[in-house]
Design a protein around this motif. Sequence first.
Motif, mmCIF file in Angstrom:
data_model
loop_
_atom_site.group_PDB
_atom_site.id
_atom_site.type_symbol
_atom_site.label_atom_id
_atom_site.label_comp_id
_atom_site.label_asym_id
_atom_site.label_seq_id
_atom_site.Cartn_x
_atom_site.Cartn_y
_atom_site.Cartn_z
ATOM 1 N N PRO A 118 -37.890 25.800 6.836
ATOM 2 C CA PRO A 118 -36.372 25.512 7.054
ATOM 3 C C PRO A 118 -35.925 24.267 6.135
ATOM 4 N N ALA A 119 -36.386 23.385 5.618
ATOM 5 C CA ALA A 119 -35.846 22.599 4.809
ATOM 6 C C ALA A 119 -35.612 23.236 3.150
ATOM 7 N N ILE A 120 -35.926 24.235 3.230
ATOM 8 C CA ILE A 120 -35.674 24.875 1.829
ATOM 9 C C ILE A 120 -34.313 25.583 1.785
ATOM 10 N N ASN A 121 -33.453 25.533 0.729
ATOM 11 C CA ASN A 121 -32.263 26.241 0.499
ATOM 12 C C ASN A 121 -32.176 26.856 -0.715
ATOM 13 N N ASN A 122 -31.057 27.491 -0.847
ATOM 14 C CA ASN A 122 -30.868 28.409 -2.300
ATOM 15 C C ASN A 122 -31.916 29.274 -2.711
ATOM 16 N N VAL A 123 -32.496 30.181 -1.939
ATOM 17 C CA VAL A 123 -33.461 31.179 -2.260
ATOM 18 C C VAL A 123 -32.769 32.484 -1.860
ATOM 19 N N THR A 124 -32.945 33.235 -3.072
ATOM 20 C CA THR A 124 -32.344 34.662 -3.316
ATOM 21 C C THR A 124 -33.417 35.448 -3.331
ATOM 22 N N ILE A 125 -33.478 36.860 -2.558
ATOM 23 C CA ILE A 125 -34.415 37.688 -2.706
ATOM 24 C C ILE A 125 -33.821 39.007 -2.761
ATOM 25 N N THR A 126 -34.060 39.802 -3.870
ATOM 26 C CA THR A 126 -33.412 41.184 -3.915
ATOM 27 C C THR A 126 -34.401 42.091 -4.639
ATOM 28 N N GLY A 127 -34.199 43.410 -4.179
ATOM 29 C CA GLY A 127 -35.069 44.314 -4.828
ATOM 30 C C GLY A 127 -36.582 44.543 -4.382
#
Length: 140
Positions: A118-127
């Motif tokens: 929960p404390a982690i931000n700005n993660v992008t996962i695509t593909g």
Amino acid sequence: MSISSLQNMKYNILFKKYVISVITLLCLSSGILIPDNLMAQNRYVSPVGVNAGNCSMPGSPCLTIQYAVDQAINGDNINVAAGTYNENVQINKSVTLTGTNAVVQGAPVALGTFWIPPAINNVTITGFTLLGYDSPFPGI
């Protein structure tokens, strides 16, 4: 590509690393903090890779996504080649994971196929195609 072109490319990379190292040392010695994302780089994963080193060379990729995440710093891009990866991945920093027809098959031994605390931000996962397991505390 000629040998001289490869040598020039090698020297350019070494020079850039040297300049970054010198600037980093100067900033640290004078108390200036450098944000992680200014030092960010690309990391590579492939089903034929090896979990060794820092995964930063396309010709020497990591074998698992988790190993690449562990090597990464905030702001890094993790490029995952096509293939099936049998793992659960805990993403504990701000990174971008980009798959190219990558399939992640999770197992019922962790918090989710991809799990972001929960404390982690700005993660992008695509593909990615996810085939997996979600516990009572589901991830992605």
